[in-house]
Design a protein around this motif. Structure first.
Motif, mmCIF file in Angstrom:
data_model
loop_
_atom_site.group_PDB
_atom_site.id
_atom_site.type_symbol
_atom_site.label_atom_id
_atom_site.label_comp_id
_atom_site.label_asym_id
_atom_site.label_seq_id
_atom_site.Cartn_x
_atom_site.Cartn_y
_atom_site.Cartn_z
ATOM 1 N N ALA A 239 51.129 47.108 34.100
ATOM 2 C CA ALA A 239 50.278 48.039 34.688
ATOM 3 C C ALA A 239 48.706 47.554 34.706
ATOM 4 O O ALA A 239 48.533 46.466 34.189
ATOM 5 N N LEU A 269 36.719 47.377 29.909
ATOM 6 C CA LEU A 269 37.295 46.346 30.653
ATOM 7 C C LEU A 269 38.439 46.657 31.293
ATOM 8 O O LEU A 269 39.420 47.115 30.622
ATOM 9 N N ARG A 270 38.461 46.656 32.460
ATOM 10 C CA ARG A 270 39.679 47.014 33.233
ATOM 11 C C ARG A 270 40.421 45.777 33.646
ATOM 12 O O ARG A 270 39.938 44.731 34.392
ATOM 13 N N PHE A 271 41.685 45.523 33.381
ATOM 14 C CA PHE A 271 42.457 44.382 33.687
ATOM 15 C C PHE A 271 44.020 44.839 34.019
ATOM 16 O O PHE A 271 44.592 45.658 33.473
ATOM 17 N N GLY A 272 44.775 44.045 34.805
ATOM 18 C CA GLY A 272 46.042 44.173 35.285
ATOM 19 C C GLY A 272 46.916 43.316 34.342
ATOM 20 O O GLY A 272 46.460 42.065 34.234
ATOM 21 N N VAL A 273 48.140 43.872 34.242
ATOM 22 C CA VAL A 273 49.014 43.036 33.393
ATOM 23 C C VAL A 273 50.435 42.997 34.238
ATOM 24 O O VAL A 273 50.845 43.789 34.683
ATOM 25 N N ILE B 261 49.939 42.386 40.202
ATOM 26 C CA ILE B 261 48.885 43.320 39.869
ATOM 27 C C ILE B 261 47.957 42.120 39.179
ATOM 28 O O ILE B 261 47.953 41.499 38.281
ATOM 29 N N PRO B 262 46.845 42.366 39.948
ATOM 30 C CA PRO B 262 45.834 41.114 39.768
ATOM 31 C C PRO B 262 45.098 41.628 38.304
ATOM 32 O O PRO B 262 44.880 42.579 37.979
ATOM 33 N N PHE B 263 44.778 40.479 37.599
ATOM 34 C CA PHE B 263 44.021 40.362 36.312
ATOM 35 C C PHE B 263 42.757 41.282 36.543
ATOM 36 O O PHE B 263 42.508 42.448 35.835
ATOM 37 N N LEU B 264 41.986 41.046 37.587
ATOM 38 C CA LEU B 264 40.969 41.864 37.847
ATOM 39 C C LEU B 264 41.096 42.319 39.336
ATOM 40 O O LEU B 264 41.167 41.709 40.423
ATOM 41 N N PRO B 268 34.924 47.904 36.823
ATOM 42 C CA PRO B 268 33.918 48.617 36.843
ATOM 43 C C PRO B 268 32.623 48.267 35.826
ATOM 44 O O PRO B 268 33.153 47.554 34.652
ATOM 45 N N TYR B 291 34.417 37.970 34.270
ATOM 46 C CA TYR B 291 33.308 38.529 34.748
ATOM 47 C C TYR B 291 32.272 38.687 33.665
ATOM 48 O O TYR B 291 32.573 38.834 32.591
#
Lengths: 297, 297, 297, 297
Positions: A239, A269-273, B261-264, B268, B291
């Motif tokens: 997610a 900090l927004r990040f995807g797993v 699902i990319p890490f970034l 924001p 970043y």
């Protein structure tokens, strides 16, 4: 992950019927898998036990494997709504948020379930503890388009993933199964050259452009870390997540002079797993006027 | 800021009546201020004109100054709802979102307006173009608690701020008034060691924990900057903002291999603006896995 | 780059003899190149003049081009030591440090010059203003191994580079030649969220593992930049450089409490320049306990 | 730190004479300190033993304490050159580089030693294992200017520091003395979002503007760390250090396309250590075009 119910050494020593009673629910409606594994005891590690169960499934006649797949409940499906689902499945689907769907979402799942069954003649099987809600729907749609041969293979792998997680929850012993990922953080204060203690940290799952769901909450300790990972000991559902740090409050408590509206207050900090078994270490290196993050280790 | 209507050289040469017609609305319902300034012509700079208007107010009898304050409309008040407000005030209040309040918000403003008038015998005056919605309410509450002498001084300074902004919009000439702030950005790709071109950038105002309002949208050019500041040529309303960068799309277009699902993906950057006339340069220095930002220059 | 001696408009209007006198030395011992270009006047830009000189060379008989190459002096060679070199070459070789070689270095150049002449029957030609000392030797060795046809082409391109730089120094006019690179910096103080003013900056060329040579020295201004680039208006010799920032002194002057031996005092940033016409913007973003740099723009 | 010679439990059980033989050299030429501590056995921790030795010194008559101070050798002094120094002091002074001084440096120490003895009537005592060469000289000069009362106190504290380090090297047991600091690092590759393995790391002490002395060398492991701290298990001599990372070679091995002279090749991080017992974690977070460091934890 809840405390394990059985010790591997005890399972190795049990009568076969007790062993099957203990592990019969690891594969949904298929206690014969535990039965097959019982004959291969003793096991030195939990992984060896898992391997024996997998080998039992792979050595079974095709019809038995078909029945195993066919015995799984649909996601957010009729069995769930009718209360006719195995206990483990009930808990797993609830944890993934599938027991709290809106009517529109239910309708979408119903349509997907119907399409999948029409195309493959089986229920859609997914190890939901490895997925966030958006990721469940993405997988569902991608797999609807797959080649039947390949999809059958995928479904069986998902059954093994579900079983591995159930097993990890049931059995304690040498060699824990590699079923857990992790989200952790670390806050460094580079204005003072020291860890930032007492920073409030929240972890949210980002379920849509405007909606987030709280997952965990903690405070950094003297080393700038949380005492436990924000997610740990279980798969991290695939997610998008947002960590939120109370940086402004931290600086205020230190007596740093800040503008009335601080440049940095709540820092997201927004990040995807993408890898539920991966370790996502996401530090915050910050001053009142700058910050950065990276995938650490 | 719209194109200025008058050139300073023309204003210097006009008959007094024309001058007052041109600038009479700079101070709300107080064309006598323009009249007083007319006698001090010519002006070398717009700032000198502004100073002359201010001096006229400061030299006026106390009763005139009181009438000036008393002549201002309330914020989101009865005049606004009844359509009885000066044109400039209508536009200013609308830009601050005060024309789109919910009934609950109207009720809150009504209560604050009543409390303020009861305490100070005057309408609450604020240069709303320098404030976001939350900041207007914060100022309102803070000033309600102020000492009357000091509050009277604050109100008059706000009148001068309103006038300066109106003047800057009306008159072109040497020496623009220092009434404008700026939000700008710059995206650096440190995986390639070059500016990041073609990155979608959105600026939102954060109005509450769950609500944001879009303010501007742009794309980075070959130098990694936007062709124009995201806010420029006017005060930056004091508020919390969020810049959102389409970093995942940028990397995908470059052909960088990313997880499903990319890490970034959408990055924001949330920051506060306390100084409406300040320059807030908020760069993004990024790779697919890291970043950072800082208040730059 | 020194102030140009001639204006393009004047050169366009001169008698041919004067034109040749003015530009005859642009190609070493080959005033006929200027003569050929004279006939193609007028030129709208300096680039058009440079192109005309290049076209003259390319249209000349092979023997003339051979003589042009043969007429160049060796690097740090006999002509240089005997004082028999054209004035422009003397200055160019001196700027590259070739007039201050040790006996051992002289011996190395003598051996390379001899090997090159034996292999190609020509002197080794290199636009030394585009190279640091290590880079000159690296180029020399690489070109010694090249195919003769390709090496002849390379040598002629170097002649054009030398000529372009001489022309850029001699002629002012529209359209400056793209012969200049740049090293610049910018110091940001992220403890205070503002540019760092008054920071001493030194630029050194790293000539070996233990030796550096000072190139430029400056102090940051109120915007955290140096008033002029540390190298600008000329090619940046291909080399490794080190920027050194007096960060400890900066923080001491601000009254920041630092340990007796500060964590950061003189901060070195070491970076390589491979493209002499490139812009190398190398910022320092720092607190007393952290810093970072990147190739900026 | 070499393996300890004695176990605390053994020391607790020894005859007094054996105890004094074992620990008599902890205080220079003052076995009576060990004798005093012997009577206070048993000790639960090494720290309790150290405290007992300290208490013995503090309870001794002033003349004994004076003799203790007077019994210490000068730094790089006549005793050292004549071979008349206690074995522990020989090793300690050698490790600090004092056995390899130039004649000019010897002369400087001789002058400082003479001045100190003239002013205070005692040899200058410093726990040299806590200092780099420049720091020794800085301390020497600072203490020469101190008030005699305060300086006597400082000298005694240095004696306790020397003793603590000797004790830590001699005795193994519960509760190790807090005499060790640490320099460690961690290399993160933010182009790939993973630890950087196989990066060559060197640690140098910066002894002057142009001279550095190698201290340690290592290579990063799969987690981007070195298997052991670069300095650990002993005080970190107060000094300026430079970490040097072979970043260019790391990227070349990964097949990253770099310019002929890479932007980043050998990356130096220069930092100061003021607290010999501190933990200095100095990470490198890098891409081929950017890097940063900070004091981590």
């Amino acid at each position: 992950m809840t405390a394990a119910t059985h010790r591997l050494t005890d399972l190795n020593a049990m009568p076969e019927a007790a062993f099957v009673a203990a592990l019969g629910a690891v594969f949904e409606h298929a206690p014969w898998v535990a039965g097959g594994a019982a004959a291969r005891r003793p096991f030195a590690t939990v992984q060896a036990l898992a391997d024996a169960m997998r080998a039992t499934v792979e050595a079974a006649p095709e019809a038995a494997r078909h029945a195993l797949l066919a015995g799984h409940p649909e996601l957010a499906g009729a069995a769930a709504r009718a209360g006719a689902m195995a206990a483990a499945s009930v808990a797993e689907q609830a944890a993934a948020g599938l027991s709290r769907l809106s009517e529109a979402e239910h309708a979408r799942f119903a349509a997907l379930n119907a399409a999948y069954r029409a195309r493959f003649g089986l229920p859609f099987i997914l190890c939901v503890r490895r997925h966030g809600r958006a990721s469940i729907l993405r997988s569902f749609e991608a797999r609807l388009a797959a080649d039947p041969e390949r999809e059958r293979h995928t479904a069986l792998e998902e059954v093994f993933r579900i079983a591995a997680l159930r097993l990890a929850g049931l059995v304690a012993g040498e060699g824990p199964l590699a079923v857990a990922g992790r989200i952790s953080t670390h806050v460094l204060d580079t204005m003072r050259g020291a860890p930032a203690a007492g920073v409030a940290v929240e972890l949210h799952e980002v379920v849509s452009a405007t909606e987030t769901v709280p997952v965990a909450r903690a405070e950094t300790n003297a080393d700038g870390r949380t005492d436990a990972p924000l997610i740990g000991g279980r798969p991290v559902p695939a997610a998008t997540y947002e960590l939120r740090f109370g940086l402004g409050d931290y600086h205020r408590r230190l007596g740093v002079a800040l503008p009335e509206i601080p440049f940095l207050d709540i820092v997201p900090l927004r990040f995807g797993v993408a890898d539920p078994e991966g370790h996502y270490h996401v530090p915050l290196v910050a001053t009142p006027w700058s910050y950065q993050t990276y995938r650490g280790s």
